[in-house]
Scaffold this motif. Sequence first.
Motif, short mmCIF file in Angstrom:
data_model
loop_
_atom_site.label_atom_id
_atom_site.label_comp_id
_atom_site.label_asym_id
_atom_site.label_seq_id
_atom_site.Cartn_x
_atom_site.Cartn_y
_atom_site.Cartn_z
N LEU A 55 9.97 6.72 6.03
CA LEU A 55 8.78 5.77 5.84
C LEU A 55 8.80 4.92 4.54
O LEU A 55 9.18 5.65 3.55
CB LEU A 55 7.50 6.62 5.92
N ARG A 56 8.42 3.75 4.40
CA ARG A 56 8.60 2.82 3.25
C ARG A 56 7.01 2.37 3.04
O ARG A 56 6.13 2.52 3.92
CB ARG A 56 9.31 1.46 3.63
N ASP A 57 6.65 1.97 1.83
CA ASP A 57 5.34 1.45 1.33
C ASP A 57 5.05 0.15 2.37
O ASP A 57 6.03 -0.30 2.58
CB ASP A 57 5.20 1.24 0.10
N TRP A 58 3.94 0.27 2.70
CA TRP A 58 3.26 -0.87 3.75
C TRP A 58 3.22 -2.06 2.92
O TRP A 58 2.60 -2.37 1.85
CB TRP A 58 2.04 -0.17 4.21
N LEU A 59 4.05 -2.88 3.22
CA LEU A 59 4.02 -4.37 2.63
C LEU A 59 3.04 -5.04 3.35
O LEU A 59 2.94 -5.46 4.41
CB LEU A 59 5.49 -5.13 2.98
N ILE A 60 1.72 -5.50 2.51
CA ILE A 60 0.50 -6.22 2.99
C ILE A 60 0.34 -7.53 2.63
O ILE A 60 -0.78 -8.05 3.33
CB ILE A 60 -0.76 -5.39 2.67
N SER A 61 1.10 -8.15 1.78
CA SER A 61 0.79 -9.51 1.47
C SER A 61 1.65 -10.43 2.39
O SER A 61 2.81 -10.33 2.81
CB SER A 61 1.19 -9.80 0.00
N ARG A 62 0.90 -11.67 2.76
CA ARG A 62 1.43 -12.48 3.71
C ARG A 62 1.36 -13.91 3.22
O ARG A 62 0.08 -14.34 2.64
CB ARG A 62 0.79 -12.59 4.98
N GLN A 63 2.47 -14.79 3.22
CA GLN A 63 2.23 -16.42 2.67
C GLN A 63 1.90 -17.03 3.79
O GLN A 63 2.56 -18.09 3.98
CB GLN A 63 3.70 -16.67 2.28
N PHE A 116 0.82 -1.14 0.12
CA PHE A 116 0.00 0.07 -0.04
C PHE A 116 0.79 1.25 0.06
O PHE A 116 2.01 1.23 0.79
CB PHE A 116 -0.95 -0.09 1.25
N LYS A 117 0.42 2.12 -0.91
CA LYS A 117 1.39 3.37 -1.05
C LYS A 117 1.16 4.37 0.17
O LYS A 117 0.83 5.65 -0.03
CB LYS A 117 0.98 3.99 -2.34
N ILE A 118 1.68 3.88 1.27
CA ILE A 118 1.53 4.84 2.55
C ILE A 118 2.46 6.03 2.37
O ILE A 118 2.13 7.12 2.67
CB ILE A 118 1.80 4.11 3.81
N THR A 119 3.74 5.95 1.64
CA THR A 119 4.62 7.02 1.40
C THR A 119 3.87 8.22 0.62
O THR A 119 4.26 9.31 0.82
CB THR A 119 5.71 6.68 0.64
N TYR A 162 1.41 9.57 1.62
CA TYR A 162 0.74 10.41 2.56
C TYR A 162 1.95 10.79 3.71
O TYR A 162 1.57 11.34 4.62
CB TYR A 162 -0.24 9.53 3.36
N ALA A 163 2.91 10.47 3.34
CA ALA A 163 4.29 10.57 4.58
C ALA A 163 3.94 12.33 5.03
O ALA A 163 3.90 12.32 6.17
CB ALA A 163 5.48 10.40 3.67
N GLU A 164 3.86 13.22 4.33
CA GLU A 164 3.92 14.47 4.62
C GLU A 164 2.41 14.88 5.53
O GLU A 164 2.76 15.54 6.51
CB GLU A 164 3.80 15.54 3.30
N ARG A 165 1.46 14.49 4.97
CA ARG A 165 0.17 14.62 5.73
C ARG A 165 0.23 13.92 7.44
O ARG A 165 -0.50 14.32 8.10
CB ARG A 165 -0.97 14.41 4.81
N LEU A 166 0.70 12.66 7.02
CA LEU A 166 0.91 11.92 8.22
C LEU A 166 1.70 12.55 9.13
O LEU A 166 1.29 12.49 10.65
CB LEU A 166 1.43 10.41 7.99
N LEU A 167 2.53 13.26 8.91
CA LEU A 167 3.49 14.03 9.85
C LEU A 167 2.84 15.23 10.32
O LEU A 167 2.75 15.62 11.39
CB LEU A 167 5.01 14.35 9.11
N ASN A 168 2.44 15.98 9.16
CA ASN A 168 1.89 17.46 9.56
C ASN A 168 0.81 17.19 10.74
O ASN A 168 0.54 18.29 11.25
CB ASN A 168 1.67 18.24 8.31
N ASN A 169 -0.25 16.29 10.02
CA ASN A 169 -1.37 16.33 11.02
C ASN A 169 -1.09 16.01 12.60
O ASN A 169 -2.26 16.30 13.30
CB ASN A 169 -2.49 15.36 10.29
N LEU A 170 -0.01 15.55 12.78
CA LEU A 170 0.18 15.20 14.12
C LEU A 170 0.06 16.37 14.95
O LEU A 170 -0.40 16.17 16.20
CB LEU A 170 1.69 14.50 14.29
N ASP A 171 0.37 17.53 14.61
CA ASP A 171 0.38 18.65 15.20
C ASP A 171 -0.96 19.02 15.51
O ASP A 171 -1.38 19.91 16.74
CB ASP A 171 0.85 19.91 14.35
#
Length: 800
Positions: free
Chosen positions: A416-424, A193-196, A198-207
């Motif tokens: 921050l890296r993209d979120w690896l969501i697949s599992r074997q 999942f391309k969480i990267t 949203y990196a900037e928003r995830l960071l700025n919203n914390l305020d």
Amino acid sequence: MKKYDFKSIEKKWQTRWEETGAHKAEDYPNKDKFYCLDFFPYPSGEGLHVGHWRGYVLSDVMARYQKLHGKQILHPMGYDAFGLPAENAAIKANSSPKIFTKKAIERFRKQLHQIGAMYDWKREINSSDPDYYKWTQWIFLKLYQAGLAYRKKAPVNWCPTCQTVLANEQVLAGECERCGTKVTKKELTQWFFKITKYAERLLNNLDHLNWPERTKTLQRNWIARSDGALIKFPVVETNLEIEVFTTRPDTLFGATFMVLAPEHPLIQKIIASQHVDEVEKYILKAKQKSDIFREQADRKKTGVFTGAYAINPINQKKIPIWVADYVLTSYGTGAVMCVPAHDLRDFEFAKKFDLPIIQVISDDGHDNPKILPYIDKGVMINSDQFNGLSSEAAKEKITHELKNQKAADFQTNYRLRDWLISRQRYWGAPIPIVYCQTCGEVPVRVEDLPILLPEDVEFKPKGDSPLKQSKKFMQTTCPYCGKTATRESDTMDTFVDSSWYFLRFTDPGNTKVFADKRKIDAWMPIDLYIGGIEHATMHLLYARFVSMALSDLGLLSFDKLGEPFNKLFNIGLIYLHGAKMSKSKGNVVVPDSLVEKFGSDALRGYEMFVGSVDQDAEWQISGITGIYRFLENTWKFSNKIQENESKTSNKNLIQINQTIKKVTEDIENFRLNTAISSLMTAFNFFDTNISKADLAKIITLMSPIFPHFAEELWEILGHNQSIFNSKWPDYDEKLIRVTKNKIAIQVNGKLRDLIEVDSNLGETQIKKISLTSKIQKNIGKQKIIKIIYIPGKIINFVVQ
Ligand code: ANZ
Ligand code: ZN
């Protein structure tokens, strides 16, 4: 007088609450709402211990407190039932994850009921239920359509014991978060999942979030923004360029070599023929090592020369290009300009391979080889026209200069890296994708959801996805062209399930959409979210990302920033004998027997009393008896008042109002332990000159913490409605202000001074105040041999 029979009292009220639907949440709250949620638990085989109870009691206290303020409450409970813990436990118990989870949930549900919390059980959810994971798959498809879910071949973290990949967030100090095995690296095609994005928003919203600073800091450091420059270095005798990301453009004159990550694609194009063998060998070795290992600062530096050179764009000097594994392919551009005079890793590398070291920043404006590597800011030296500037100023200037020549640009990077969501692994929601020979990767049609987890497989981990064993599952047809196709065989990370469950609680039975938007809008955002600190960089980050992404897709609109958790509270851990309480440490105290012996209310009280709820606390085995005795005494006292009511004395009235003020402020500020202390103090203070109505006020103060107990006394005091339909008491500010007493101060019986003091001060305090009054000069050097105090009137110092 009836004795305090907590067993029948607690049973009576739990039944009554259920029968009257007391905890049913409205779909559309029409007044002030309060959505109060705990991180939903994964149903382990071990059941709950008193450490788990702590958070659940706190959230219930807060929900009940808000209910008494007229709020409409949503306080739901459910199970994070997919995932490795359930799967591993099932393997150990030689059971199937499905059967195991079902049993574990039954036990959990029973234990959770003992808390007597105001859960709306009609809203219970289970993330491994097809009715739930249908929507997890649906959300996957939404993100996929938005370009936020993608597949790529990448070196990933691999746990040899769990036999599955792990997200970066699940690797703690190089080890698997679940089992502690050393994590290795594997090159695999995986879903992200391309969480990267949203990196900037995830960071700025914390305020803007009302969260503990500690948790915000953990997220900030995980996202890790760094501001710097992207600089291009032409490769000698080619038209190729190597781009580097640096946070220190001020050190550019000191860049004496470059290093490429072993995976860097340019290596093959620039490598000189006589170096090919050595470089290839080095690359092969490096690929086996995990990023975490490669990043370790104390490793001996290794590397190979490519035979190629680059031009430093600031001074046109020729510098050698090396390959070394301390440069990671996953960060920046995977290439580094190396400044040994000002970076420790580059310094060690230069020392080992005998590369030039040029100092370009100094603390006093002079070369000083003894202090290298010098990491601090300072004055520019050996840097031509930039000499004498502060290094901070030079950062800007050098980047600007190169930007004008199109050789550099300002750049911001995130760790921050993209979120690896697949599992074997078996026990998760299948990823709703099929592979068609003609059409390639195709998303499943929404009307075909849920893609059910097959049951005809051996689920034990073998490194390959267990779902592949089910022919019935794997063989399908392409939703586009109808030809035969195969299904994706990986399942989703459980953190995908938990990234949206709080939305489902607003409308858990919906079969048409993941939740009705009006219901979501009515209840979200969450007003109080309670859980441990350990999810700071996992669940809390993922859930914020999913909420933002769904908001951007127009599926949510309750918050303009897309933030789901307004207020977060981190509950402290419970320790026993100095160690965190856990089954594996063998220091677990189970609530069941305590509830049996002392009652749910006593345990609830002790959970809140054991220490400040935001701090870790040591469990005292006998601590609960103190709370039990308090309840028993309060019970007797209240029954006495009920049988023999009198008017409230002035003294009691003051105490009552002070207690209301104190307990209100304490609960508002999550100081449950001192709230309980104040209640204890009050009952110690009271004599029986107290009216039923005034006593009822104090019982109301107790009710969020001791709900069954309070309901029963409330009824005994003559009410026929639930105490939680009443109102939190107000206090009278005028009655809190204490009255004053005039005290005559005598020395050897002679009046020497007159002071005015608060009437609630005791002898010691009055003594102290008197000794600082005018009588000092009357006493002088004489010795005080006796003090006679007549409360509220006279204090006489006998001196010699
Ligand atoms: C030159 C330099 C000089 C640097 C100096 C540091 C000190 P953060 O703060 O984490 O963003 N770097 C860049 N990409 C890298 C990679 N893929 N693998 C390993 N190291 C990498 O760190 C940015 C700094 O880390 C960059 O700034 C780069 O080294 C290094 F005195 O460039 B620096
Ligand atoms: Zn097709």
